[in-house]
Design a protein around this motif. Structure first.
Motif, PDB file in Angstrom:
ATOM      1  N   GLY A   1      14.716 -19.085  -1.030  1.00 44.06           N
ATOM      2  CA  GLY A   1      15.451 -20.331  -1.530  1.00 44.06           C
ATOM      3  C   GLY A   1      15.352 -21.300  -0.408  1.00 44.06           C
TER       4      GLY A   1
ATOM      5  N   THR B   1      14.973 -27.143  -7.391  1.00 40.26           N
ATOM      6  CA  THR B   1      15.164 -26.356  -8.544  1.00 40.26           C
ATOM      7  C   THR B   1      14.893 -24.838  -8.302  1.00 40.26           C
ATOM      8  OG1 THR B   1      14.825 -28.140 -10.044  1.00 40.26           O
ATOM      9  CG2 THR B   1      14.687 -25.784 -10.782  1.00 40.26           C
ATOM     10  N   GLY B   2      13.726 -24.624  -7.417  1.00 40.48           N
ATOM     11  CA  GLY B   2      13.548 -23.188  -7.012  1.00 40.48           C
ATOM     12  C   GLY B   2      14.317 -22.785  -5.947  1.00 40.48           C
TER      13      GLY B   2
ATOM     14  N   ILE C   1      17.597 -23.390  -5.732  1.00 38.70           N
ATOM     15  CA  ILE C   1      18.897 -23.421  -6.378  1.00 38.70           C
ATOM     16  C   ILE C   1      18.694 -21.961  -6.953  1.00 38.70           C
ATOM     17  CG2 ILE C   1      20.551 -24.120  -8.218  1.00 38.70           C
ATOM     18  CD1 ILE C   1      19.551 -26.974  -7.324  1.00 38.70           C
ATOM     19  N   ALA C   2      17.600 -21.795  -7.735  1.00 38.36           N
ATOM     20  CA  ALA C   2      17.496 -20.423  -8.582  1.00 38.36           C
ATOM     21  C   ALA C   2      17.656 -19.258  -7.380  1.00 38.36           C
ATOM     22  CB  ALA C   2      16.148 -20.490  -9.157  1.00 38.36           C
ATOM     23  N   CYS C   3      16.927 -19.580  -6.352  1.00 43.98           N
ATOM     24  CA  CYS C   3      16.659 -18.359  -5.404  1.00 43.98           C
ATOM     25  C   CYS C   3      18.214 -17.993  -4.684  1.00 43.98           C
ATOM     26  CB  CYS C   3      15.446 -18.818  -4.312  1.00 43.98           C
ATOM     27  SG  CYS C   3      14.160 -18.340  -4.834  1.00 43.98           S
TER      28      CYS C   3
ATOM     29  N   SER D   1      20.996 -18.740  -5.838  1.00 45.19           N
ATOM     30  CA  SER D   1      22.009 -18.440  -7.113  1.00 45.19           C
ATOM     31  C   SER D   1      21.777 -16.929  -7.251  1.00 45.19           C
ATOM     32  CB  SER D   1      21.980 -19.146  -8.268  1.00 45.19           C
ATOM     33  OG  SER D   1      22.071 -20.460  -8.201  1.00 45.19           O
ATOM     34  N   LYS D   2      20.515 -16.478  -7.063  1.00 41.97           N
ATOM     35  CA  LYS D   2      20.125 -14.936  -7.240  1.00 41.97           C
ATOM     36  C   LYS D   2      20.733 -14.253  -6.213  1.00 41.97           C
ATOM     37  CE  LYS D   2      18.380 -11.464  -9.471  1.00 41.97           C
ATOM     38  NZ  LYS D   2      19.124 -11.031 -10.801  1.00 41.97           N
TER      39      LYS D   2
ATOM     40  N   GLU E   1      24.464 -13.730  -6.497  1.00 46.66           N
ATOM     41  CA  GLU E   1      24.668 -12.933  -7.607  1.00 46.66           C
ATOM     42  C   GLU E   1      24.687 -11.333  -7.050  1.00 46.66           C
ATOM     43  OE1 GLU E   1      22.043 -11.180 -11.445  1.00 46.66           O
ATOM     44  OE2 GLU E   1      22.447 -13.444 -11.203  1.00 46.66           O
TER      45      GLU E   1
ATOM     46  N   ARG F   1      27.923 -28.121 -11.835  1.00 43.73           N
ATOM     47  CA  ARG F   1      27.810 -26.637 -11.474  1.00 43.73           C
ATOM     48  C   ARG F   1      28.225 -26.129 -10.343  1.00 43.73           C
ATOM     49  NH1 ARG F   1      21.460 -24.923 -11.769  1.00 43.73           N
ATOM     50  NH2 ARG F   1      22.469 -23.184 -11.003  1.00 43.73           N
TER      51      ARG F   1
END
Length: 140
Positions: A94, A104-105, A107-109, A111-112, A115, A139
């Motif tokens: 990230g 976008t990438g 944020i995805a990383c 967020s994971k 999690e 968000r």
């Protein structure tokens, strides 16, 4: 009482386990900030054990710190292929995505990573900044 063979075997087992492996040597070099030596040790570690997710993770981190992002990404993706629960790998990916302005990438990383490791506090600040930057404040 053990015979001579048992004593010799016991001594050799202790010697092998007391000898640091390449990953441990890499960790020591990393702590000292000796990134080239650390990377070399981690490369040897993954050559010897292609299932060592932690060695791939650390190799990815070192390469990222050295600005070798393509090599870092390969190592981090390999670490995640072995152990998909490595929050640190997602965090580093990230961070690298953010530097490339791939919000976008990133944020995805990130967020994971959250999690997988909800107490990974530093990520929350990075993620909030990215969401604002990417105009996704809803968000956040």
């Amino acid at each position: 009482m053990a015979d001579g063979k048992d004593l010799a075997l016991d001594h050799s087992v202790r010697s092998v386990s007391a000898t640091p492996n390449d990953k441990e040597r890499g960790d020591a070099f990393l702590e000292q900030g000796r990134l080239d030596e650390a990377a070399a040790c981690y490369r040897r570690a993954v050559e010897r054990d292609s299932r060592d997710a932690d060695a791939f993770l650390n190799l990815g981190f070192v390469c990222s710190e050295q600005g070798r992002h393509a090599e870092a990404e390969v190592a981090l993706r390999q670490a995640l292929a072995i152990n998909p629960a490595l929050a640190d790998a997602f965090f580093i990916l990230g961070t690298m995505a953010r530097k490339k302005e791939d919000f976008t990438g990133a944020i995805a990383c990130l967020s994971k990573a959250i999690e997988l490791k909800p107490d990974f506090e530093i990520i929350y600040c990075d993620l909030c900044q990215l969401l604002v930057q990417d105009d996704q404040t809803v968000r956040a």
